[in-house]
Write a protein that holds these residues in place. Structure first.
Motif, PDB file in Angstrom:
ATOM      1  N   UNK A 211      53.833  89.500  52.047  1.00 39.15           N
ATOM      2  CA  UNK A 211      54.898  90.442  51.709  1.00 39.15           C
ATOM      3  C   UNK A 211      54.759  90.918  50.271  1.00 39.15           C
ATOM      4  N   UNK A 212      55.460  91.999  49.993  1.00 35.92           N
ATOM      5  CA  UNK A 212      55.590  92.515  48.634  1.00 35.92           C
ATOM      6  C   UNK A 212      57.057  92.487  48.249  1.00 35.92           C
ATOM      7  N   UNK A 213      57.300  91.999  47.049  1.00 32.56           N
ATOM      8  CA  UNK A 213      58.628  92.007  46.451  1.00 32.56           C
ATOM      9  C   UNK A 213      58.531  92.788  45.141  1.00 32.56           C
ATOM     10  N   UNK A 214      59.679  93.166  44.630  1.00 34.99           N
ATOM     11  CA  UNK A 214      59.702  93.790  43.313  1.00 34.99           C
ATOM     12  C   UNK A 214      60.927  93.324  42.550  1.00 34.99           C
ATOM     13  N   UNK A 215      60.802  93.415  41.231  1.00 32.53           N
ATOM     14  CA  UNK A 215      61.881  92.919  40.378  1.00 32.53           C
ATOM     15  C   UNK A 215      61.932  93.729  39.096  1.00 32.53           C
ATOM     16  N   UNK A 216      63.120  94.194  38.776  1.00 37.09           N
ATOM     17  CA  UNK A 216      63.374  94.882  37.522  1.00 37.09           C
ATOM     18  C   UNK A 216      63.984  93.897  36.535  1.00 37.09           C
ATOM     19  N   UNK A 217      63.844  94.151  35.239  1.00 37.21           N
ATOM     20  CA  UNK A 217      64.421  93.229  34.246  1.00 37.21           C
ATOM     21  C   UNK A 217      65.906  93.012  34.472  1.00 37.21           C
ATOM     22  N   UNK A 218      66.309  91.767  34.506  1.00 31.96           N
ATOM     23  CA  UNK A 218      67.722  91.434  34.663  1.00 31.96           C
ATOM     24  C   UNK A 218      68.254  91.512  36.075  1.00 31.96           C
ATOM     25  N   UNK A 219      67.363  91.814  37.017  1.00 31.48           N
ATOM     26  CA  UNK A 219      67.805  91.925  38.405  1.00 31.48           C
ATOM     27  C   UNK A 219      67.089  90.895  39.272  1.00 31.48           C
ATOM     28  N   UNK A 220      67.647  90.664  40.472  1.00 29.46           N
ATOM     29  CA  UNK A 220      67.022  89.728  41.394  1.00 29.46           C
ATOM     30  C   UNK A 220      65.791  90.352  42.037  1.00 29.46           C
ATOM     31  N   UNK A 221      64.863  89.480  42.376  1.00 30.92           N
ATOM     32  CA  UNK A 221      63.685  89.934  43.085  1.00 30.92           C
ATOM     33  C   UNK A 221      64.094  90.353  44.493  1.00 30.92           C
ATOM     34  N   UNK A 222      63.599  91.500  44.940  1.00 22.52           N
ATOM     35  CA  UNK A 222      63.977  91.994  46.255  1.00 22.52           C
ATOM     36  C   UNK A 222      62.766  92.267  47.123  1.00 22.52           C
TER      37      UNK A 222
END
Length: 120
Positions: free
Chosen positions: A35-46
């Motif tokens: 799978x691929x996840x992504x995460x922005x600073x200060x946010x949860x990985x989705x």
């Protein structure tokens, strides 16, 4: 020991395309899903997209119709084709594998991440 190594991140313009790659290596017996996840600073990985060892896929609503996940089971490699990209796709993208290692049994493994930036 198992390693996941991502590649293909970088800067691109809105509307453009990019393909991410992730290769799993090491003492792997079998892989259930990647799978691929992504995460922005200060946010949860989705979760962005996932693909089982068969053909079952799952996509986040925000990327449906734009991103495509694919996999080569023989090479333990997964790709994420990103089309019609938007600025909000800017994130660090992480590769994930649910697999059985030859030593240690079943576990969840992560890559170190690759930065994708969409900006004009």
């Amino acid at each position: 020991q198992v390693q996941l190594v991502e590649s293909g991140g970088g800067l691109g313009q809105p509307g453009g395309s990019l393909r991410l790659s992730c290769a799993a290596s090491g003492s792997i017996f079998s892989i259930y899903a990647m799978a691929w996840y992504r995460q922005a600073p200060g946010k949860q990985r989705e979760l962005v997209a996932s693909l089982t060892s068969g053909t079952r896929t799952n996509y986040a609503d925000s990327v449906k119709g734009r991103f495509t996940i694919s996999r080569d089971n023989a090479k333990n490699t997964v790709w994420l084709q990103m089309n019609s990209r938007k600025p909000e796709d800017t994130d660090v993208y992480y590769c994930n594998a649910d697999l059985i290692a030859t030593m240690g049994g079943r576990g969840n493994y992560w890559g170190k991440g690759t930065l994708v930036t969409v900006s004009s």
